[in-house]
Enzyme design. Sequence first.
Site, PDB file in Angstrom:
ATOM      1  CD1 TRP A 252      24.820  21.591   1.201  1.00  0.00           C
ATOM      2  CD2 TRP A 252      22.770  20.945   0.559  1.00  0.00           C
ATOM      3  NE1 TRP A 252      23.908  22.037   2.139  1.00  0.00           N
ATOM      4  CE2 TRP A 252      22.653  21.656   1.772  1.00  0.00           C
ATOM      5  CE3 TRP A 252      21.618  20.433  -0.037  1.00  0.00           C
ATOM      6  CZ2 TRP A 252      21.428  21.873   2.405  1.00  0.00           C
ATOM      7  CZ3 TRP A 252      20.395  20.644   0.585  1.00  0.00           C
ATOM      8  CH2 TRP A 252      20.309  21.345   1.782  1.00  0.00           C
TER       9      TRP A 252
ATOM     10  CG  ASP B 200      26.366  23.696  -5.215  1.00  0.00           C
ATOM     11  OD1 ASP B 200      26.352  24.940  -5.097  1.00  0.00           O
ATOM     12  OD2 ASP B 200      25.625  22.950  -4.552  1.00  0.00           O
TER      13      ASP B 200
ATOM     14  CE  LYS C 104      24.188  28.336   1.202  1.00  0.00           C
ATOM     15  NZ  LYS C 104      23.708  27.955   2.527  1.00  0.00           N
TER      16      LYS C 104
END
Lengths: 358, 358
Positions: free
Chosen positions: A101, A168, A192
């Site tokens: 990511w 992030d 999450k």
Amino acid sequence: MKKINFYSGPAVLPEEVLLQGQEAIRDFAGMGLSILEISHRSKEFVRVMDEARALVKELMQLKDNYEVLFLHGGASSQFFMVPMNLLGDAETAAYFETGRWAHLAMEEAKNFGAVHVACSSKNENFTHIPKKYNVPAGAKYLHLTSNNTVYGSQFHWWPEVQCPVVADMSSDIFSRQLDFNRFGLIYAGAQKNMGAAGVTMVVVNKELLGNVKRKLPAMLDYRVHIEKQSMHNTPPVFPVYLSFLTLQWIKKQGLKKIEERNIQKAKSLYDAIDASYLFEGTVAKEDRSLMNVCFRFSKEAKKELTEEKFVAFAAEHNIVGIKGYKTVGGFRASIYNAMSEIGVDTLVEAMRDFESRA
Amino acid sequence: MKKINFYSGPAVLPEEVLLQGQEAIRDFAGMGLSILEISHRSKEFVRVMDEARALVKELMQLKDNYEVLFLHGGASSQFFMVPMNLLGDAETAAYFETGRWAHLAMEEAKNFGAVHVACSSKNENFTHIPKKYNVPAGAKYLHLTSNNTVYGSQFHWWPEVQCPVVADMSSDIFSRQLDFNRFGLIYAGAQKNMGAAGVTMVVVNKELLGNVKRKLPAMLDYRVHIEKQSMHNTPPVFPVYLSFLTLQWIKKQGLKKIEERNIQKAKSLYDAIDASYLFEGTVAKEDRSLMNVCFRFSKEAKKELTEEKFVAFAAEHNIVGIKGYKTVGGFRASIYNAMSEIGVDTLVEAMRDFESRA
């Protein structure tokens, strides 16, 4: 019987959040309507949005120069919204390339300005987080991914740099105590640790905004969402509500206790891995993630063992979601806030059982 | 007691969709997990996404050159994604300015190319849809908003033009039979006629894509979402599931029957308005919306009547959501597919009752 859910996200949620979510679909806040049918401008939902934002400010102990947004689009949309809002055409941003990511975030930034790779563990298959890095003077920001969901590494320290740090935190938000004010911008997909798929939280130091020249579509301009208090357009009502419920649950536990539990759960699992001859961890010990525990069969393990065999064995113990990321292989147990100690113990037991029979 | 819900969106949903949604939060598809906790890559959810897309193709009888996407971001994100993907810097797009959302879509397009106002009813407070319009030769597309949620007008005809027509159908999608293949691109936020807030459907003729030179962030490039079958990033899982359920409900009714019911419901309400001395419609009769019925007190009505008084009277009859849009005033009854005939009859009765006492 309810499964023990080690999926990496969307992931396990607190049982009370699920029950409250169900109830709100039947009747929300005594309105005589489902939460799926109400106007987002109703005072009942405006209150949810306001309280969700206030809970984030409270849990993060944010200073007044920070704004909290709940946006559409997933963390993947932040990959481009961050540079679009913060990085001028002729400016440079630095990126830590520590996983899949992190890499994708970096690629998106290249559309808007210059990208400097501050460090990369790509050549070591992202099995550690580099301790040496180089951030050029004048960089507009440094971007990092605090937890690497795919490969199972996590920052347990923070780079000392002159520029704002953008993080992030999709896969470890609210999993530990942090000085959140040290970041210029934090974003996290909810699915999450803070709700279900369909909404993304952004925390931004508003002093960083308004410096780029390019024209921004209203929906992509953080300032518009700040001004409209995350109500510029119809927000993803139910996902926002689930985040609100999860934030309430987090507050009730307290970040301190959540962190302690997460450390304990991860220790149980890593200890079992390290004590095993069959399994081995895949990440440098000091960088191991408390959220995504990645492991595989050790080289010494019998050659005829297939990963499918352990996945099937675990399934017999009611365990799901432990297959590693598709391009990585091996196993991954995601043990977010809502994963119970009992869930982790069940997996540890299954690993021991499997090993004793192998 | 469940309220009769005339909100303009998020809006009333079929009861069976709400029940199925609740059940999926408890246990989805026999997985032993909540739909809020499952991987979007699980075969159970991939099936939902695939079937939802297939249902749209089937209901719209789309030819093979069309692709169906379920995206994040609301219709407001399509306001800029359409020109970003279809309109070159030096090209022109034509826009019908027939209401608030049509206007906002047009404003966003100006960031990407030249905008030509094909016609506008702005000076008449959007109370009708212009029948005269001018679309320049070489326009890349003509954009229109098929139903004007705020002011209550609706297209009951389609402009004859050489270029592709792009339609925002957020507030009347699947409310009537149409030749959907006559459009180049159709988009619709789900929260009126096809689900809950948090997901947007896009139907696009893929032959229109790939002609602009600008670099597109992955999340904003229709081609990426086509290639990844709406799974480029974690989709808004539960909103997609609710759209899937609503599409199944629509298929079960059939578009023909849905259209007949919608015509009948609107007729009941407009007939009551036209027969009343207290109320009057606000939109040119031939352009009246079958979805959002806008009305107000007529000039002849007693001066001392306040709108609040009728809203409160309606509330006593279990009716909610009939206040007009904040900048418009008056009343608006949104009677989407899932609004029952009984609901409409209750409102008609309340209007007659109120009038008889006024």
